[in-house]
Write an enzyme that holds these catalytic residues in place. Sequence first.
Site, PDB file in Angstrom:
ATOM      1  CE  LYS A 192      41.958 -30.074  65.977  1.00  0.00           C
ATOM      2  NZ  LYS A 192      40.866 -29.806  65.026  1.00  0.00           N
ATOM      3  N   GLY A 344      34.629 -21.454  77.324  1.00  0.00           N
ATOM      4  CA  GLY A 344      33.639 -22.444  77.765  1.00  0.00           C
ATOM      5  C   GLY A 344      34.220 -23.549  78.639  1.00  0.00           C
TER       6      GLY A 344
END
Length: 390
Positions: A192, A344
């Site tokens: 996003k 991550g």
Amino acid sequence: VIKMSDLDLQGKKVLIREDLNVPLDDDGKITSTVRVDAAIPTIKLALEKGAAVLVMSHLGRPTEGQYEDKYSLAPAVEYIAEKLDAPVRLEKDYLDGVEAKAGEVIILENVRFNEGEKADDETLAKKLAALCDVFVMDAFGTAHRAQASTHGVAKFAPVAAAGPLLVNELDALGKALGKPERPVVAIVGGSKVSSKLAVLEAFSKIVDVLIVGGGISNTFVASAGHEVGNSLYEEDLIPEAQRLRATTEVIFATDVRTTKEGFSDWSHTSKTETKKVNEIQADEEIIDYGPESAAKAAEIIKSAKTVIWNGPCGVFEFDAFAKGTEVVARAIAESEAFSIAGGGDTLAAIDKWDLADKISYVSTGGGAFLEFVEGKELPAVKILEERAKA
Ligand code: 3PG
């Protein structure tokens, strides 16, 4: 700041805050050891300096104030014991004091089992501070959190110092963002624009070229007037995408891999089609960069002197959708540039192709990495600076 490496720790009780918040599978096995591996040299250094070593960390987001097996640090304790080739004790009840002799390593159970951790409660912070002679903040990955085990404890400990991992992270990020060698290229992927907007804006002021991938690229593709079919994108952020393109050279997909399969059918062998961005049909979903876009990104990366990478170019968890991210990741690994990667998903991609050794610096930070890039102050670092001045 005061550095742990400069301190005499002989016979001292040293409490080190690490970020052992590692991903675990359903059987409690660690799926990426990057964070524990990064903590081990600090623990070894404290031992070599003759300290009694207490290590604390959080893991996951348990309900505060109650013990839960699946959030125990036990898997990390086992891994560290193996790597140190020495017994390591996991201590559950530690708030009223811990016996520890020089040469011992004791890991305190998940700090988020303590009431008041997240609120940076002063009583809790004082109890943690009372456990040690020296507090060492080494958890770069949690330095953006002002919590009792990262911030409060540093206020009240007799001495508060920065550990070598934290120092290395700040040095590497400073090198990439402070006065970087040019050209500087940033690759920002992920799903996003909205969750990376601050990062994109910060980069637009620093970098020579900004490469966007994943769902973020889709919003840019839409901003250029193309149909994006069923793809993940954010219509309301098209003006932001246009604004960024007006001031910065932004590279986004010119060709893509698409699928017609629904999310629940995705697999390593999912069927894809490669096409130009002006050929996308209403029933198609973009799931990766196409070969032309990946090659273009790779070429830009190869001529860069500094590369900063956060986020994948496609749904790389599935082999069928991973080629774009792989080409970009390999280009970063092969480039002569000073390269830094964090987040991550990015670490998972680096693991997937085993590229960690070929990237100049792999950050252990997810949220902390992004906040640093955004130019935000890290409260757990700021308190160390204040203590050093006092
Ligand atoms: C992270 O994984 O980014 C850090 O360990 C911080 O974890 P948190 O977002 O649960 O505070």
